[in-house]
Design an enzyme around this catalytic site. Structure first.
Site, short mmCIF file in Angstrom:
data_model
loop_
_atom_site.label_atom_id
_atom_site.label_comp_id
_atom_site.label_asym_id
_atom_site.label_seq_id
_atom_site.Cartn_x
_atom_site.Cartn_y
_atom_site.Cartn_z
N HIS A 133 -23.80 -68.06 -26.37
CA HIS A 133 -24.30 -66.96 -25.95
C HIS A 133 -23.88 -66.92 -24.36
CE1 HIS A 133 -26.16 -66.96 -29.80
NE2 HIS A 133 -25.89 -65.78 -29.85
N ARG A 147 -29.18 -67.80 -45.18
CA ARG A 147 -29.17 -66.36 -45.47
C ARG A 147 -29.34 -66.24 -46.82
NH1 ARG A 147 -24.58 -63.98 -41.29
NH2 ARG A 147 -25.41 -64.97 -39.35
N CYS A 192 -29.24 -65.82 -32.11
CA CYS A 192 -29.23 -65.25 -31.08
C CYS A 192 -30.70 -65.17 -30.46
CB CYS A 192 -28.47 -63.69 -31.02
SG CYS A 192 -27.73 -63.40 -32.60
N LYS A 198 -16.55 -54.97 -29.39
CA LYS A 198 -16.37 -56.50 -29.80
C LYS A 198 -14.99 -56.67 -30.06
CE LYS A 198 -17.12 -55.87 -34.76
NZ LYS A 198 -17.83 -56.73 -35.99
N GLN A 242 -23.42 -72.40 -37.52
CA GLN A 242 -22.58 -71.26 -36.40
C GLN A 242 -22.22 -72.09 -35.43
OE1 GLN A 242 -25.10 -68.11 -36.51
NE2 GLN A 242 -23.67 -66.81 -37.44
N ASP A 273 -22.17 -71.15 -32.16
CA ASP A 273 -22.51 -70.09 -31.55
C ASP A 273 -22.43 -70.59 -29.89
OD1 ASP A 273 -23.00 -67.67 -33.01
OD2 ASP A 273 -25.02 -67.94 -33.39
N HIS A 313 -21.89 -62.38 -27.25
CA HIS A 313 -21.98 -63.27 -28.45
C HIS A 313 -20.65 -63.88 -28.72
CE1 HIS A 313 -26.11 -61.56 -29.56
NE2 HIS A 313 -25.61 -60.83 -28.87
#
Length: 637
Positions: free
Chosen positions: A386, A364, A335, A464, A382, A384, A510
Site C-alpha cells: 500500500h 475468506r 488494507c 485500476k 497476499q 500486498d 493498492h
C-alpha cells in the site's frame, strides 16, 4: 423500427419483428441457417421480438463461439434426456453452457459414476440421430408451476417460483421428442445439429450454490461441431490433467489438504522452499524500490471492518471470534491494517510516497463446493503493498509498478501480460475532478503500452490496472493489480501536512504482484509441470551412491554442495542406480550426481542433467562452483 447489422447497415423491419424476421429480411439462405440472434451482449431465441435500435448479429453454424454456445446449450438438454433414460427418476436442476462445454445438475436415485458414461453417451448418440426438432412454447407462471409439480420436478417448480418473484408472467419451455425443460433458449433447429458429445466428470454441487440447499450431482461434458475439434480439445484436457497442480503437489510433496481443515493448505518442507523462493523474489524487488515491510494482526476488532466498509459488503465471507465479550474479525484483506500503520503517526509531504509491503495471511469463507486446490482456498497469503502518496506522484508510482511486473513475471516465465484499465463505475466516491486526474495519471503511466478498457469496472474508490498473464496452456489469469483509492484515506481520516502547513488526504495505491502466493504457486506448478527452474527447485541436486560403501563419499558431496548454498540430498536407498535415477526424474530434480568407486577415488561425480542429459564427470570443487553459478544465472529476471 430499425436494427443495426454488424457492418453498420440499418435494416428496416415492421414493429414487433423477431430475430427470425430479421434473418429472412436479409436473405432466405440466412434465414435457413440461423439458429439464434445476438442482441448486444445477449444471445436470444429467434422467436423473441427485437426493439427499435437494437444492434444485432444473426448466429449461424459459421459464427464460431456464439454457435458453440447455442449448440452446447442444446447438448445439455439432450444429455439431461439421456441421463433420465439411463437412470429413471432423475430430477433436473440447471444445465447451462460454460467455457469449453456445459454441465447439468441432477438429483438422482442412485450415484452417477463414470461407469455410466458409455450408456449415457450411447443414448445421446441415439437422440442426435433422431434429428428431433427443438420446439419452443410459452406457459403462464401458474400453468408452468402446475405442469412441473405434476411431474414431481421439484427444482423446476422452484425455478418457476423464482421467476414469478422476479415479476415474470410467462415462461418458455423447449421440447425435443418427449423431453421438456424450462429454458430461455436458444437452441439449434434439431438434435441432429449437435456435434459429438463427450462426458467428462462428475462432481457435487449445492442447489443454487448454497450449502443450506440439497447437494446435487453435477455432470460436466463438452460438445464440438466436429470430431477433430473434440479430439483436439480432449488432448488439451489430457495435457492439463498431466499438469494439474493438485496431482503434482501431492506427487512432488509440495502441499497437502486435510479433512481437519478443508480449504486450508498445509505446505510441506519442499513446498515451503518454493514459497520462500517466491517471497525472496518479491523482497528483492522491495529492497530496490524503497518499500518498508510491515506486519499487521490477523484478528482485529469488528469495529475496524465497519469503518472500512467490509462489514456491509463482505461480512458473509468473513470469520469472526469473541474475546472477553468483544467481537473480532479474522482479516479477509490487509488494507485496513495498512491504514492503521499510516495513521500511527503524523506525516509530512516530504515523506511521501510511503510504501508499505506485507505478506499478509488472510482468511475468506468460501463454499466447500467451489474450493479447488490452491486456486480457491479459505486461507492464503497476499503479497500486498500500500503506497501513500500525493496525487501528483501517482503516475511515477504506477510506472514503477508496471516495470516491477515486467521484471517479476518474466523471471517466472510469464511472457505474455495483458493490461486492463478499469474506469469510474456508476457508484463511486471522490470528486469528478479527482477521478479525471486519477484516470489520466493511469493512462499516462501506461504510455505506449497496449491495454484494454473496462468501462465502469473500476473499484468504487478509484480506477485500476489489472495484470492478466497467459500460461503455457493458453489460459489467462489475473494476478496483479494496481488500484487507486480515495475512499480509505477518507474513511480512516488519513492526512499529511502540506508545504503551507495545511492537512491534505493522500492517495492510497493498492498493489499486488502475485495476488495470492498460493494461487500463483498453483499456476506456476501447472505452467512448468512441476519442473521448476534451478534457482527455485526445492531439491537442486541429488547424490546417488552406487553401493552402500559409497555412502560416506555421497554425504561429503552433499556437504560440499550445501556449503555453496545449494539444496542437495542423498538417495542412499538400496536398489539399482537405474531405478533411483528414474525416481529422480519423476521427482523432477534438475541434477542427479552418481558416485561410485571411480568417483570416490578421484574426488569427482558423474553428472546427469534433467535438461541436457549426461554431462560427464566433473571434479567436486568445479562441480559445486558450476552448479552455484547455474542456479544464480537461472534466477536472473
Amino acid at each position: 423500427m430499425h436494427v443495426t447489422l454488424p457492418d453498420g447497415t440499418r435494416l428496416e423491419l415492421p414493429e414487433g419483428a423477431t430475430g427470425h424476421d430479421a434473418a429472412a429480411a436479409i436473405g432466405p439462405g440466412l434465414a435457413k441457417a440461423a439458429v439464434a440472434v445476438r442482441v448486444g451482449d445477449e444471445i436470444r431465441d429467434l422467436a423473441l421480438p427485437l426493439a427499435d435500435g437494437d444492434a444485432i448479429t444473426i448466429v449461424t453454424p459459421k459464427s464460431g463461439d456464439d454457435y458453440l454456445y447455442v449448440m452446447r446449450h442444446s447438448a445439455a438438454h439432450v444429455t439431461a434426456e439421456a441421463v433420465g433414460a439411463v437412470i429413471p427418476g432423475a430430477r433436473l436442476g440447471f444445465g447451462p453452457p460454460i467455457e469449453d462445454g456445459f454441465y447439468y445438475d441432477f438429483e438422482l436415485p442412485r450415484p452417477l459414476t463414470e461407469e455410466d458414461f458409455p450408456a449415457i453417451e450411447a443414448e445421446i448418440a441415439r437422440i442426435r440421430s433422431a434429428k428431433a426438432p427443438f420446439a419452443r412454447s410459452v406457459m403462464s407462471i401458474d400453468d408452468a408451476r402446475a405442469y412441473f409439480a405434476e411431474r414431481d420436478d421439484t427444482y423446476k417448480v422452484d425455478q418457476v417460483e423464482e421467476l414469478a418473484r422476479q415479476g415474470e408472467e410467462t415462461v418458455s419451455l423447449y421440447r425435443q421428442r418427449d423431453f421438456v425443460d424450462l429454458c430461455r433458449g436458444p437452441h439449434v433447429q434439431d438434435t441432429g445439429r449437435i456435434g459429438p458429445v463427450k462426458l467428462l466428470s462428475v462432481a457435487g454441487a449445492y442447489w443454487r450454490g448454497s450449502e443450506k440447499n440439497p447437494q446435487l450431482t453435477r455432470l460436466y461434458a463438452t460438445a464440438f461441431t466436429s470430431k477433430a475439434d473434440l479430439d483436439a480439445h480432449l488432448e488439451r484436457l489430457e495435457q492439463a490433467r498431466a499438469r494439474d497442480h493438485r496431482r503434482l503437489g501431492r506427487d512432488l510433496g509440495l502441499f497437502h489438504f486435510d479433512d481437519y481443515g478443508p480449504g486450508f493448505p498445509f505446505f510441506l518442507p519442499r513446498g515451503m522452499t518454493v514459497v520462500n523462493g517466491i517471497k525472496a523474489a518479491v523482497r528483492d524487488e522491495l529492497e530496490t524500490m524503497g518499500y518498508d515491510e510491515i506486519q499487521t494482526p490477523t484478528m482485529l476488532s469488528d469495529e475496524l471492518w465497519k469503518i472500512s466498509g467490509h462489514w456491509d459488503h463482505y461480512r458473509d465471507n468473513m470469520y469472526f471470534a469473541e474475546v472477553e465479550d468483544q467481537r473480532f474479525a479474522i482479516k479477509p484483506m490487509n488494507c485496513p491494517g495498512a491504514c492503521l500503520v499510516y495513521r500511527s503517526r503524523r506525516h509530512s509531504y516530504r515523506e511521501l510516497p510511503l510504501r508499505f509491503a506485507e505478506f499478509g495471511h488472510v482468511h475468506r469463507h468460501e463454499l466447500s463446493g467451489v474450493l479447488h486446490g490452491l486456486f480457491r482456498v479459505r486461507a492464503f497469503t497476499q503479497d500486498d503493498a500500500h503506497v501513500f502518496c500525493r496525487l501528483d506522484q501517482v503516475q511515477d508510482e504506477v510506472r514503477a509498478v508496471l516495470a516491477l511486473t515486467d521484471r517479476f513475471y518474466r523471471r517466472f516465465g510469464f511472457e505474455r501480460v495483458d493490461l486492463k484499465l478499469s474506469t469510474k463505475p456508476e457508484k463511486a466516491v471522490g470528486t469528478p475532478e479527482m477521478w479525471e486526474a486519477a484516470e489520466e495519471a493511469l493512462r499516462n503511466a501506461l504510455g505506449d503500452r497496449p491495454y484494454g478498457i473496462k468501462e465502469g469496472d473500476g473499484a468504487f474508490y478509484g480506477p485500476k490496472i489489472d495484470f492478466e498473464v497467459t500460461d503455457v496452456m493458453g489460459r489467462a489469469w489475473q494476478l496483479g493489480t494496481c488500484q487507486l483509492d480515495f475512499n480509505f484515506p477518507e474513511r480512516f481520516d488519513l492526512t499529511y501536512t502540506t508545504a503551507d502547513d495545511t492537512e491534505e488526504r493522500p492517495v492510497m495505491i493498492h498493489r499486488a504482484i502475485t495476488g495470492s502466493l498460493e494461487r500463483f504457486l498453483g499456476i506456476l506448478i501447472e505452467n512448468t509441470g512441476g519442473d521448476f527452474p534451478l534457482w527455485l527447485a526445492p531439491e537442486q541436486a541429488r547424490v546417488l551412491p552406487v553401493a552402500d560403501r559409497h555412502a560416506p563419499y555421497a554425504e561429503a558431496v552433499r556437504t560440499r554442495l550445501r556449503e555453496r548454498g545449494l539444496r542437495a540430498e542423498v538417495d542412499g536407498r538400496s536398489g539399482s542406480v537405474g531405478r533411483r535415477i528414474r525416481d529422480g526424474e519423476l521427482d523432477k530434480v534438475p541434477f542427479l550426481l552418481v558416485v561410485g568407486d571411480t568417483e570416490a577415488d578421484a574426488g569427482t561425480a558423474s553428472v546427469r542433467a534433467r535438461h541436457g542429459g549426461d554431462r560427464g564427470t566433473m571434479p567436486l570443487g568445479e562441480l559445486a562452483d558450476w552448479l552455484a553459478a547455474e542456479a544464480q544465472s537461472s534466477a536472473a529476471p
